[in-house]
Design an enzyme around this catalytic site. Structure first.
Site, PDB file in Angstrom:
ATOM      1  CB  CYS A 165      -2.625 160.394  23.075  1.00  0.00           C
ATOM      2  SG  CYS A 165      -2.959 159.939  24.633  1.00  0.00           S
ATOM      3  CB  CYS A 177      -4.396 155.861  24.859  1.00  0.00           C
ATOM      4  SG  CYS A 177      -5.424 157.392  25.199  1.00  0.00           S
ATOM      5  CG  ASP A 235      11.979 146.368  -6.698  1.00  0.00           C
ATOM      6  OD1 ASP A 235      12.940 145.326  -6.954  1.00  0.00           O
ATOM      7  OD2 ASP A 235      10.656 146.231  -7.459  1.00  0.00           O
ATOM      8  CG  ASP A 255       6.733 147.532  -8.406  1.00  0.00           C
ATOM      9  OD1 ASP A 255       7.482 146.969  -8.027  1.00  0.00           O
ATOM     10  OD2 ASP A 255       5.864 147.286  -9.236  1.00  0.00           O
TER      11      ASP A 255
END
EC number: 7.2.2.-
Length: 729
Positions: free
Chosen positions: A30, A33, A438, A621
């Site tokens: 979490c 932490c 793109d 990509d």
């Protein structure tokens, strides 16, 4: 015996007298932490950066060179209650798989025990208001204990271990009140059973664990789907290069031994290990990993080449301009790492909530117990009320509010051709109000098309296709595919960077550059698409020009119109040539576009839009898009994208159509609406239930039923995400 630990192999220079190491940390569940680890490590003198990545449970550490031994960080993490070791992609994945299997086993044990305990509890509930004998009730209670106690001991391990580590280090986390509630409920149930009481709470405790494990497993499984991008990028780097150590003598050396000014030999089929300029030779190179372009680029004297590029045909001599960590590939890696470490608003909110939850719940339960004792109640009744408060305030509904919607919505997205690659992608996609596309391979299809095939005589086109089968060039492959060629011309010869030639029935035929086919005059007189590639075919004196290009995705115009109808801003950022980008933007009616941009330019544009308040969805990509995909608020890639981009993107869409982009946005917006509803349901439940529990009206059993009811309500509401997608308008 003293054992020394040498982690120098995992330490790398971060520049300017700073060293860097990545550590894998177990037990990070979490935002609380994360905050504890970052605070604990930042307190070490000379540490300049301590950043936890919750997705892959990795902590990035930087410190002043020569001042600290990396083993000190591992010792400090152990003091904080976390086991750590140097991060390696393969070992981290193995650990994730093992943890996922363990959670699934725990969930299976808890669910099986819950079903059996509930079958024993129902007769007790009915018997308490009828004529069940005390001996029969005790028998059912002991049978429930026989099932629930060992099941809870096993299934509760993820929470008990986490809570124990926190308490051992004199801290708390969200698992502490959960563990206390379960243990107290089981302990009180044993005591109640021994004293022949009407109620026991074995069903409440084991059901509580089942619901909590469902949430924990869903959360962990979603995180596993996000891969460690750095490991994928490292696989693209060449580790050695052929360096000239004399006029005609070469030596294979590590990339680290190469300096600017050196000359290296780049042979066919090799991936370039350096940035540099061609000084001798002619070939074609695949720079799609860098530029995103699928077409090969002719490399000759003066042509720049980059690390990660693939040499296709001829041999090249390259003068090195940058090597190792100074290459463009290394720069992309750094941009990517920086973008991945960015902290979202949701993470900061979760951080604050996690800090408040545990102390508030503990304090509420303790005050409840003391308040009832002061009011004259027995310790037994006060503790039972306190347990009811701990159980009824369990964050089960809160924990399920997000992952259940994510699971249902991800199923709906899959039906629309979209795969999730990040746990919180749905939330971020729903907020997107600006899309950057793109061009190459994203707005266009990854494969090439012959645009004027119908203008070429059928017998000529068939012959050109057969000759094209003898070439490895992607343009030739497009010609062969368009012609439906199956058998190559026997004896064909390919000339690097020029084309392929053969004899057919005593007549020479050629396919390749117009100059190679003596067809340059036709290019000047032909009306061709400005963004198309030109390839010539000659059969003796007959000359033909073929126009080959990547076509727009079939529904690109409809998708752009649908995005505009939803009030979403659109622009194109591409590394392609200006005529190609301009033509695509004009066809799609996108007024804002830029051509010839670098990865750094894309990052800069995204940051500029962020400062204006835009939530950017990057769709791209190719490796050059990886940093911008990571830097954007949310990102998508087609399934045809480079492997790195798929690993970086939050979502991946399938097939040739672009429609999944719109479907994903619609699904995400509906899902975010349901998430917010679930959160309000969970909060409203606690606002109503906690005062009732404190008043003593609610027993632990009723508290568990209320908690379970709120969880079921949240899950039923989540099922509405199955029909989230709208038709394109």
């Amino acid at each position: 015996m003293h054992v020394t630990r040498d982690f120098s192999h995992y330490v790398r220079s971060a520049g300017e007298g700073v060293q860097h190491i990545d550590l894998a940390v177990e037990g990070v569940h979490c935002a609380g932490c994360m905050a504890k680890i970052e605070r604990g490590l930042s307190a070490i003198p000379d540490v300049t950066l301590a950043r936890v990545n919750l997705t892959d449970r990795r902590v990035a550490l930087e410190w002043k060179a020569g001042t600290l031994d990396p083993s000190r960080f591992i010792d400090r993490l152990e003091e904080l209650g976390y086991k750590a070791y140097p991060f390696e992609t393969e070992s981290a994945e193995v650990a994730e798989v093992a943890e996922s299997r363990f959670l699934l086993r725990c969930l299976g044990v808890a669910a099986f025990a819950t079903m059996n305990v509930m079958m024993l509890s129902i007769p007790v509930w009915s018997g308490n208001v009828s004529d069940m004998l005390p001996e029969q009730r005790d028998f059912f209670h002991w049978l429930s204990a026989l099932i629930a106690l060992p099941a809870a001991a096993y299934a509760g391990q993820p929470f008990f271990r986490s809570a124990w580590r926190a308490l051992s280090n004199k801290t708390t986390n969200m698992d502490v009140p959960i563990s206390i509630g379960v243990i107290l409920a089981l302990g009180m149930s044993v005591v109640e059973t021994i004293h022949h009481a009407e109620h026991a709470y074995f069903d409440a405790a084991i059901m509580l664990l089942t619901f909590l494990l469902v949430g924990r497993f869903l959360d962990q499984n979603m995180r596993r789907r996000t891969r460690a991008v750095a490991g994928n990028l490292a696989a693209l780097k060449a580790e050695t290069a052929a360096k000239f150590v004399g006029p005609d003598e070469i030596s294979q050396v590590p990339v680290a031994a190469i300096s600017p000014g050196d000359i290296v030999l780049l042979r066919p089929g090799e991936r370039c290990a350096v940035d540099g300029t061609v000084i001798e030779g002619r070939s074609e190179i695949d720079q799609s990993l860098i530029t995103g372009e699928t077409l090969y680029v002719t490399a000759e004297q003066g042509t720049p080449v980059y690390a990660g590029s693939m040499n296709i045909s001829g041999t090249l001599r390259v003068r090195v301009s940058a090597a190792s960590e100074a290459t463009l590939l290394a720069e992309i890696t750094r941009l990517l790492d920086n973008a991945l470490q960015a902290r979202s608003r949701y993470m900061r909110l979760a951080d604050r909530a996690s800090r408040l939850y545990a102390p508030v719940v503990h304090a509420t339960a303790l005050i409840t117990i003391l308040g009832w004792v002061i009011a004259g109640a027995s310790w037994h009744d006060a503790i039972v009320t306190g347990v009811a408060v701990l159980i009824i305030t369990c964050p089960c509904a809160l924990g399920l509010a997000i992952p259940t919607v994510q699971t249902v919505a991800s199923g709906a997205m899959f039906k629309s051709g979209v795969l999730l690659n990040s746990g919180d992608a749905i939330e971020r996609l729903a907020e997107a109000n600006h899309v950057i596309f793109d061009k190459t391979g994203t707005l266009t299809l990854p494969d090439l098309e012959v645009m004027n095939a119908a203008d070429i005589p059928a017998d000529i086109f068939e012959l050109a296709g057969r000759l094209a089968l003898s070439s490895h060039h992607p343009v030739a492959a497009a010609v062969a595919q368009a012609a439906g060629a199956r058998s190559p011309i026997v004896g064909a010869v390919e000339e690097a960077g020029q084309g392929v030639r053969a004899d057919a029935d005593g007549v020479e035929i050629r396919l390749g550059r117009p100059s190679f086919c003596d067809a340059e005059a036709l290019v000047g007189g032909a009306t061709l698409d400005p963004e198309a590639s030109v390839v010539a075919f000659s059969k003796g004196a007959e000359k033909f020009i073929l126009s080959v290009r990547q076509g727009l995705r079939p529904d690109a115009q409809a998708v752009i119109a649908a995005l505009k109808a939803r009030g979403i801003g659109i622009e194109i950022l591409s590394g392609d040539r200006e005529p190609a980008v301009k033509a695509a933007a004009h066809t799609l009616a996108i007024p804002e576009w830029r051509a010839g941009v670098t990865p750094a330019d894309k990052i800069a544009r995204i940051e500029e839009l962020k400062r204006r308040g835009a939530k950017v969805l990057m769709v791209g990509d190719g490796m050059n898009d990886a940093p911008s995909l990571a830097a954007a608020h949310v990102s998508m890639s087609p399934i045809s994208a480079a492997h790195l981009s798929q690993a970086t993107a939050d979502l991946v869409f399938l097939g040739r159509p672009l429609a999944p982009v719109v479907a994903a946005i619609d699904s995400a917006r509906k899902a975010l609406h349901l998430m917010r509803q679930n959160l309000w349901l969970a909060i409203g439940y606690n606002v109503l239930a906690v005062p009732v529990a404190i008043s003593g009206v609610v027993t632990p059993l009723i508290a568990a039923a209320a908690m379970s009811g709120s969880s079921i309500l949240v899950m039923l509401n989540s099922l509405r995400a199955r029909s989230a997608s709208r038709e394109m308008v």
